[in-house]
Design a protein around this motif. Structure first.
Motif: not given
Length: 204
Positions: A26-40
């Protein structure tokens, strides 16, 4: 395989996965913060993603499958390894899965992944070391010896990494499986003669 009751470390990991995943649903912002990304991770050095992504899931079914597997195999391996060693194997497998995913996708800045599959794969492969001829029920129906399951799992993961035809994190699965085996041997070296004895028993 006789099912054991939930043990301490397994329960902690299941609760953490469920709690953080529900927040993410229910919180896309939280997912974007924790998502494994090569760029991040590789570009912006946001190293928390390597760990946090392993406690987030894409949807309830993704969460259910991972936690169901952990529920069946976690308590036994926690009993065999001990809570502290199991804790390290789980987290180490998670990190190994994330690391291999980042290495294999280092040039793809659009790569993103999440889920506990790397950690759960590590636990599953630790079980394969301990009980190579115990039956694992594929899709809950088809009985396969654990050692054969492990071989097929690795083969499918390698194929999936090369084919790139689905959204499954084959890199993390394979990395977690390798991490689980290596960490189990490193932290519980007596499992090696146990494994060899199981193998020799087949031909004895």
């Amino acid at each position: 395989m006789e099912q054991m009751g939930l043990t301490q470390a397994t329960l902690i990991f299941i609760v953490a996965n469920v709690f953080l995943s529900i927040i993410g649903f229910t919180n896309d912002r939280f997912v974007r913060w924790g998502l494994l990304t090569t760029e991040g991770v590789l570009k912006r050095q946001e190293w928390h993603r390597v760990l946090v992504s392993g406690f987030l899931h894409a949807d309830p079914m993704h969460l259910f499958v991972n936690m169901l597997t952990l529920f069946f195999f976690g308590p036994l391996m926690e009993f065999v390894l001990g809570p502290q060693t199991f804790f390290l194997v789980y987290l180490g497998s998670l990190l190994a899965g994330s690391a291999l995913a980042l290495v294999m996708n280092a040039k793809n800045m659009d790569y993103a992944a999440l889920g506990a599959s790397g950690a759960v794969s590590g636990v599953l492969f630790s079980f394969c070391l301990y009980a190579p001829f115990e039956m694992i029920y594929f899709f809950g129906i088809i009985p396969i010896p654990a050692i054969l399951f492990a071989v097929l799992y690795v083969a499918y993961s390698v194929y999936g990494m090369g084919a790139r035809r689905d959204n499954i994190g084959h890199d993390a699965h394979l990395g977690g499986a390798i991490g689980g085996v290596l960490l189990t041997i490193l932290l519980k070296p007596e499992i090696v003669p146990h494994f060899l004895n199981e193998i020799s028993g087949l031909f004895g």
